[in-house]
Design an enzyme around this catalytic site. Structure first.
Site, PDB file in Angstrom:
ATOM      1  N   GLY A 253       0.797  -1.231   0.000  1.00 48.36           N
ATOM      2  CA  GLY A 253       0.000   0.000   0.000  1.00 48.36           C
ATOM      3  C   GLY A 253       0.820   1.267   0.000  1.00 48.36           C
ATOM      4  O   GLY A 253       0.340   2.316  -0.453  1.00 48.36           O
ATOM      5  N   GLU A 254       2.035   1.244   0.513  1.00 47.71           N
ATOM      6  CA  GLU A 254       2.852   2.448   0.598  1.00 47.71           C
ATOM      7  C   GLU A 254       3.379   2.835  -0.783  1.00 47.71           C
ATOM      8  O   GLU A 254       3.846   1.985  -1.545  1.00 47.71           O
ATOM      9  CB  GLU A 254       4.027   2.229   1.555  1.00 47.71           C
ATOM     10  N   SER A 255       3.319   4.135  -1.068  1.00 49.15           N
ATOM     11  CA  SER A 255       3.739   4.613  -2.390  1.00 49.15           C
ATOM     12  C   SER A 255       5.231   4.421  -2.613  1.00 49.15           C
ATOM     13  O   SER A 255       5.672   4.149  -3.735  1.00 49.15           O
ATOM     14  CB  SER A 255       3.387   6.105  -2.529  1.00 49.15           C
TER      15      SER A 255
ATOM     16  N   ILE B 218       5.777   0.869  -3.645  1.00 53.17           N
ATOM     17  CA  ILE B 218       5.319   0.694  -5.022  1.00 53.17           C
ATOM     18  C   ILE B 218       6.349   1.256  -5.993  1.00 53.17           C
ATOM     19  O   ILE B 218       6.648   0.656  -7.034  1.00 53.17           O
ATOM     20  CB  ILE B 218       3.947   1.378  -5.213  1.00 53.17           C
TER      21      ILE B 218
END
Length: 1414
Positions: free
Chosen positions: A608-610, A613
């Site tokens: 979920g963390e940018s 990603i």
């Protein structure tokens, strides 16, 4: 002239050409003449049809007739010219002529637009005849042009000009026939690739024409059949084409004939039919030719099947053709399989099976995909019962192939990066076959058949002549190897050793794969524990390195994809290295961006963390940029930006919370100038947008959904297949076959058991039993737990162990139902055949056996295989059993026993079919004879006795488990007895079985018996243990074992024989100590066995424990009047045979037993006297042993004994060192026995015992048996002094009783004899006694006892009696002897004289003057 005359003279004979032929060979000229006649006939027929008018009676004006004749003038002239040439002499046969000469006129007619349809048909028929009779072949001049001319004429035949539908169909039928004949003629290989494709296209056009409704059913069938024949003719030539012909374009165009290129085109055409099946269906507008999509697929699949069948393995030699199958055909098969009808699915399965047969070496991933996406998915029932039935049938077809099972296991289940295909297939068959409520469905029966077939195949290929040791199946992984990419290198491994090494390699791969699955489970719960497990199992090095960790995350099945994403997105340096290695496991060559991104993100879930990603997408973009082939991206940053943009587009388009969706223009505008300040191609971005909008990328979802075979996923599969290790065809190997079965053993046994439980028809039950027997054939090789589970399952189905059923109910069920009988037969057959691998299940087998015993269904031959004796558990009365008898089973004559002793599985199956149905009239066994007789026949076929009589073949562990099961059952564990008689019979039967086991394993008794001996103590601790029947039956059975053990030929090692003997006598001692009353209740049986041992096999008893036990029990059981006679006879015989069996090791127990018989109240005087005499005479044996250095005369086998014997001998040596020598020790044993006999109630026996004791001392003295000073003192202290003291005490005791004067006088007489013996022995041993350091003390003891005896008469109230007279005389004798030997003389510092003088004054003053004159 002479030659001419001779020719003229021969004119009267037959022509040479028509002379009778003597051989089978036909004159070639006759064949050529026949061809000429045939062509002449065809020309005439064709001319007739051309000239025929529509109305022969109609008048034609001359001008019209001339015009009509001019129209066909050219055709007619060419036909006439041909007819003129037919019978003219030619150089060579028709085969050597140019075919164009005689084919051109007919082909011109075929191509002509003016001739009537009938003429076209006749011309085609003529061409067909020429082709069928092979008028020309590939060697004929002009043959190539001829076959092409024929094909050109067929393709240019103007069918559309024919108005009449019937005439049109007739011509089309002829065209099809000629096409088929042309491709089958010997000159067909001369056709070019384009010509073959033209022929196929022409035929398919006719197929379409017929299917569109413009042709009859006959034309449709003929057209399809012709298409089939053409393809067969084309692909039949594929095996003869060179391997590189498919790529050699110059050779194909140089006149060499058609090759692989046309086959590639034809096969591509067939694949396109599958791809465009929906477009081929006739639409309302009249487009299309087939009635349904199913019709198109069936048509194309039939043709594909033919091509594969005829091309066979040769397809693999032609890359272009192989790629069509790898890339296109399999995709179409998988795509249409789940969406088609049962008929199409069946054809697809047949096609896949053919491809597996011929091309599996090149189709590893394709076959895996077919199984996972088609057969396993459809077979699980997700597409309906009809398709499920077809899929199961397809799986069974695969399972019937000889090597399918092992090849699936090796190539998929042992491949780290692939699915466990075989395991999934096995589990699916088990799941589909598992019965539910109600009768079995067709699908269940099919799956059951496939499961049995699969297990039987494994069993048939696992057999080996010598079973390996259990440790041989162990696989050890002790070092790290990157096994995900490891391959087997066959170089350097030759012969069987190489095969074995390959087997070990495969087994280790499978073990690592199993451990990876376990590690994945640990990792999902705790990441640290998962990594520790990986290091512990050597799946990653210590410390872990990035590449191995990347492979674990990439290829481990069952890993939580969220945890993978979290790990890959972590900023730690090690995690970043793992991310790089993880990404490098993908091959994005030639892939478009969204396809590559889908493939990448399918393996994990984006965190979920940018920032995480971003790190993941950067690694992906770098890998994609390195492998791009189109050059779209100028920098890797451009790829990264577009990837991020695609993720955002995917979220925007497919997130329901986003109301305003991004348009295509918005997406293109957002990605301007990202490619090194330039725009990406608009078409490229547009294609990406539409791909994402129609098919979302699964990024964050964790929902488990069924994965479909998409185009992108198939493209990735094809790409991976290029680098994948090829499919490995292999045969069964023993160790691999065992592990193949382990993968499905649990579900398989459970399913077979459930089917057997639910099935009612005989055929299904028979198949079940065959499957269970096959399981046993496999489980015998180190799978003891599986075999135990199987036998427990069969025990349940016998209904014999139902705790809630009464005996009557159990017997009724067994008598009237087929299933319990089959289960019983299967149970004991497996126990017989594979008993060496049975462990804990012996308990259940024994319980069933005992139940059959209670039902009175066991033949007597089970416990009495020789039919010569009666066993302890039988109902007949036997000695030692106090009349507790009843009938316990039917007894069969020998002729009624089970036929033969063969234990082969085939024999077992034969017995099933033979016994469960009868050939005469097809009657069932249940209807023949009485229920009892039928039951007995079944039990006889079980050959239960062979389990025990042939138990010598069992390994130690299996044998010990069987013995424990029998002993615990005999002890009452798990048993319920309704009456004491039933308990006694059951216990007796169990001990009969123990006797059988012991008798069959005498050669290894020393290793087999100790665990059973330990069980006796364990049984005695059971809560409901009853010692009475158990110990009573046990001791008789143990004596029977001892009898067989001692009567058997000695083993090579005498030590083993002594150990075995000690073991069995230890058990005998334990049993009678459990309940000493059994020595009374079983005295007859015990005595009978002991007497037999001593009289017939005494030489076999080699241990002190054996002798001690035998002689002790002989004396104990001899106390009973009914056993006294035979016991005492054995005792006397043992001692009367010149000491043949008496040795220094058994001398003491022999004397002890002899004392027991001599002192018995019931023993007649002459018997007791005889025994006492023998006891005294036994001193002679001591003298012999003493003189021979203590070697045993007649028995030298005791020099080395077992542990107990050694301990006894050590104790004896210790006694010798203390008392002087061994002879003294044994003599004292004898003397003590005689001393004890002197104390019995009967006076005659007492007096005789004293007398024989004196004889014994005399024998010892005269035989130079050297006691030594210490030994002589011991004889007096332990024997003579004790005897005098005991007799004196007895005399006093009787003297104090009222009315015991007679007994007092009797005892006093014995005391007098003992006193006299004391003096006699003193005088006899005086020289040796005088040398003893303690002689003074000893002499005082003598004087004290003389004083006691002197006072005995006074104490008894008898006045001056025997002792008053005897004692002075004895004292005088002893003192005079001492003086004579100068032992008693006055000396300085010697108090002996003074002490003696003083004692004589007190004891016998009357002899003082005589002995000591002043």
């Amino acid at each position: 002239m002479a030659r001419t005359a001779a020719s003229d003279d021969d004119d009267d004979g037959p022509p040479p050409a028509y002379a009778v032929q003597r051989g089978p060979r036909r004159d070639p000229r006759l064949k050529d003449l026949g061809i000429s006649c045939m062509l002449n006939t065809e020309v005439a027929a064709l001319l007739a049809v051309i000239r025929r008018r529509p109305d022969p009676y109609a008048y034609l004006p001359p001008a019209v007739a001339a015009a009509e004749e001019a129209t066909f003038a050219g055709l007619i002239q060419s036909l006439k010219s041909l007819r003129a040439l037919l019978f003219q002499p030619r150089l060579g046969a028709w085969r050597c002529s140019d075919p164009s000469m005689y084919l051109s006129p007919f082909l011109d007619v075929v191509k002509s637009e003016e001739v009537p349809p009938a003429a076209t048909g006749v011309a085609l028929s003529s061409v067909l005849k020429v082709l069928r009779i092979d008028v020309f072949d590939e060697c004929s001049p002009g043959a190539r042009d001829a076959v092409h001319a024929i094909l050109t004429a067929l393709t240019n035949c103007r069918i559309e000009r024919i108005a009449d539908a019937g005439a049109e169909e007739s011509v089309l039928l002829r065209v099809l026939q000629v096409l088929a004949a042309l491709l089958r003629t010997r000159a067909a290989p001369l056709l070019s690739d384009s010509a073959v494709c033209t022929a196929v296209n022409t035929c398919f056009q006719i197929v379409q024409h017929a299917a569109s409704g413009r042709g009859s059913e006959l034309l449709q069938r003929t057209a399809r059949h012709c298409m089939h024949e053409i393809l067969q003719a084309v692909f039949a030539r594929l095996p003869d084409i060179r391997d590189d012909a498919a790529d050699d374009d110059t050779s194909l165009g140089s006149g060499a004939g058609f090759g692989a290129r046309c086959m590639v085109n034809v096969f591509n055409f067939l694949c396109s039919l599958l791809l465009n099946a929906s477009d081929m269906v006739m639409s309302p507008e009249g487009q299309g030719a087939f009635t349904s999509e199913e019709d198109v697929m069936l048509f194309s699949l039939v043709l594909v099947n033919s091509a594969v069948e005829l091309g066979g393995e040769a397809i693999g030699k032609h890359p272009k053709l192989l790629h069509l199958i790898q890339d296109d055909l399999f995709y179409h098969l998988i795509h249409y399989a789940t969406e088609s009808s049962p008929l199409v699915l069946s054809m697809i399965c047949s096609t896949a099976l053919n491809l597996y047969h011929f091309l599996r070496r090149f189709l590893k991933l394709q076959l895996e995909a077919f199984f996972m996406y088609v057969l396993l998915r459809v077979g699980s029932g997700g597409s309906g019962p009809q398709l499920q039935e077809v899929a199961i049938e397809g799986l069974i077809s695969f399972c019937r192939q000889p090597t399918f099972v092992i090849e699936m296991y090796v190539n998929y289940d042992c491949e780290p990066v692939l699915r466990n295909v075989f395991e999934e297939v096995g589990k699916l068959l088990c799941k589909a076959a598992f019965p539910a409520s109600g009768p079995m469905t067709t699908v269940q029966l099919q799956a059951f058949e496939g499961l049995v077939n699969m297990i039987t195949t494994i069993a048939d290929n696992i057999e080996v002549e010598k079973t390996p040791d259990h440790d041989a199946y162990a696989v050890d992984v002790s070092e790290f190897r990157l096994f995900w990419t490891e391959r087997w290198e066959a170089s350097g491994n030759v012969g069987d050793r190489g095969h074995e090494t390959w087997v070990d390699f495969v087994r280790k791969r499978k073990l690592r794969k199993k451990k990876v699955a376990i590690a994945a489970n640990h990792y999902n719960r705790d990441q640290k524990k998962g990594v520790e497990f990986l290091k512990l199992c050597h799946l990653v090095p210590t410390p872990p390195e990035p590449r191995s960790m990347a492979y674990f995350l990439r290829y481990s099945p069952g890993l939580d994809k969220n945890k993978i994403g979290e790990f890959l997105g972590d900023p730690d340096e090690f995690n970043l290295k793992v991310l790089k290695e993880f990404t490098e496991t993908f091959d994005f060559t030639g892939a478009i961006l969204d396809t590559a991104l889908r493939t990448y993100l399918e393996t994990f879930r984006l965190p979920g963390e940018s920032q995480k990603i971003q790190r993941i997408l950067e690694a992906f973009s770098e890998r994609f940029f390195e492998q791009q082939t189109t050059g779209v991206f100028a920098t890797k940053d451009a790829a990264f930006i577009l990837c991020y943009s695609l993720i955002m587009l995917n979220t925007d388009l497919h997130n329901p919370q986003v109301k305003k969706k991004m348009t295509e223009e918005d997406f293109i505008r957002n990605n301007r100038a990202i490619n090194d300040r330039k725009d990406l191609p608009r078409e490229y971005l547009s294609e990406l947008f539409h791909s994402i909008s129609t098919n979302a990328i699964t990024v964050f979802s964790t929902a488990a959904a069924a994965v479909e075979m998409t185009t992108a996923r198939w493209a990735d599969l094809v790409k991976r297949s290029r680098a994948m290790e090829p499919f490995t065809p292999c045969d069964f190997k023993h160790k691999l076959s065992r592990e193949v079965f382990i993968a499905v053993s649990g579900p398989a046994v459970a399913t077979l058991g459930a089917i057997f439980d639910c099935a009612d028809d005989e055929e299904t039950l028979n198949q079940c039993v065959e499957g269970l027997v096959s399981v046993a054939r496999i489980a015998r090789y180190g799978l003891e737990d599986v075999l135990d589970e199987l036998l427990c399952c069969l025990c349940k189905f016998t209904t014999l162990l139902n705790p809630y059923a009464t005996t009557e109910e159990t017997l009724f069920t067994f008598s009237n139902e087929l299933k319990p009988r089959m289960a019983t037969l299967g149970l004991f057959t497996i126990a017989n055949r594979f008993g060496e691998s049975v462990r804990g299940a012996w308990k259940n087998v024994v319980d069933c056996l005992l139940k059959l015993k209670r039902l009175k269904l066991l033949p007597q031959s089970v416990i009495d295989p020789d039919g010569g004796g009666v066993c302890s558990g039988s109902g007949s009365e036997r000695p030692g059993h106090r009349h507790r008898s009843s009938d316990t089973g039917a007894i069969f004559p020998s002729s009624h026993r089970g036929a033969g002793t063969s234990r082969h599985v085939s024999g077992m199956i034969g017995r099933f079919s033979q016994f469960l149905s009868l050939d005469s009239g097809g009657e069932s066994l249940l209807a023949v004879g009485s229920e009892f007789e039928n039951n007995l026949k079944i039990i006889q076929q079980c050959q239960v006795g062979n389990i025990f009589t042939e138990s010598a073949k069992l390994p130690d562990e299996a044998l010990q488990n069987l013995g424990r099961a029998i002993i615990f059952a005999g002890g009452g564990k798990g048993q319920k007895f309704s009456t004491p008689i039933e308990e006694e019979e059951t216990v007796g039967f169990c001990w009969d079985l123990v006797v059988l086991l012991g008798s069959a394993n005498l050669h290894r008794f020393a290793s087999f018996w100790p665990p059973l001996h330990e069980c006796f103590n364990a049984v005695s601790q059971l809560p409901l243990f009853s010692s009475c029947p158990f110990a009573e039956k046990a001791i008789v059975a143990l004596f029977r074992i001892a009898l067989r053990l001692l009567s058997a030929p000695p083993p090579p090692r005498a030590a083993d024989n002594r150990v075995s003997e000690e073991l069995v006598f230890k058990s005998i001692n334990l049993m009678w100590k459990l309940d000493k009353e059994i020595l009374d209740t079983c005295c007859e049986g015990i005595s009978e066995n002991i007497v037999k041992l001593l009289t017939e096999h005494a030489g076999g008893v080699q241990t002190p424990l054996g002798w001690k036990t035998l002689l002790h029990l002989l004396s104990v059981t001899g106390r009973h009047p009914e056993t006294f006679d035979q016991s005492v006879v054995a005792m006397v015989k043992l001692m009367s045979d010149g000491g043949a069996h008496v040795t220094r090791f058994n001398y003491a127990p022999v004397i002890e037993a002899a004392f027991g018989f001599a002192a018995l109240k019931i023993s007649p005087l002459e018997i007791s006297t005889k025994i006492l005499e023998l006891m005294a005479e036994s001193v002679n044996w001591l003298i012999q042993w003493h003189k021979s250095g203590y070697s045993d005369p007649g028995n030298n086998g005791f020099s080395g004994s077992s542990s107990s014997s050694s301990s006894s001998a050590a104790a004896s040596v210790e006694d010798v060192s203390r008392m002087g020598n061994l002879a003294t020790n044994m003599f004292i044993k004898l003397a003590e026995a005689l001393r004890k006999t002197s104390l019995v109630r009967r006076e005659e026996i007492r007096n005789h015992a004293v007398a024989e004791l004196g004889r014994a001392f005399t024998f010892a003295a005269t035989g130079d048996l050297d006691f030594g000073p210490a030994g002589c003192l011991a004889c007096f202290n332990l024997v003579i002094f004790s005897m005098v003291d005991d007799l004196h005490e007895k005399t006093l005791e009787y003297s104090r009783r009222e009315g015991a004067e007679r007994e007092t006088r009797s005892m006093e007489g014995t005391l007098a004899a003992a006193t006299e013996l004391l003096a006699d022995v003193f005088v006899l041993l005086l020289p040796t006694l005088a040398q003893a350091p303690g002689f003074r003390t000893f002499w005082l003891g003598v004087l004290r006892r003389m004083d006691t005896c002197m006072k005995c008469d006074l104490a008894a109230g008898g006045g001056a009696g025997v002792m008053q007279e005897l004692v002075p005389r004895m004292l005088t004798r002893m003192i005079m002897e001492m003086k004579e030997k100068e032992v008693l003389v006055p000396r300085e510092d010697d108090e002996l004289w003074e002490i003696t003088h003083i004692q004589i004054q007190w004891i016998a003053p009357t002899v003082k003057e005589e002995l000591f004159p002043e």
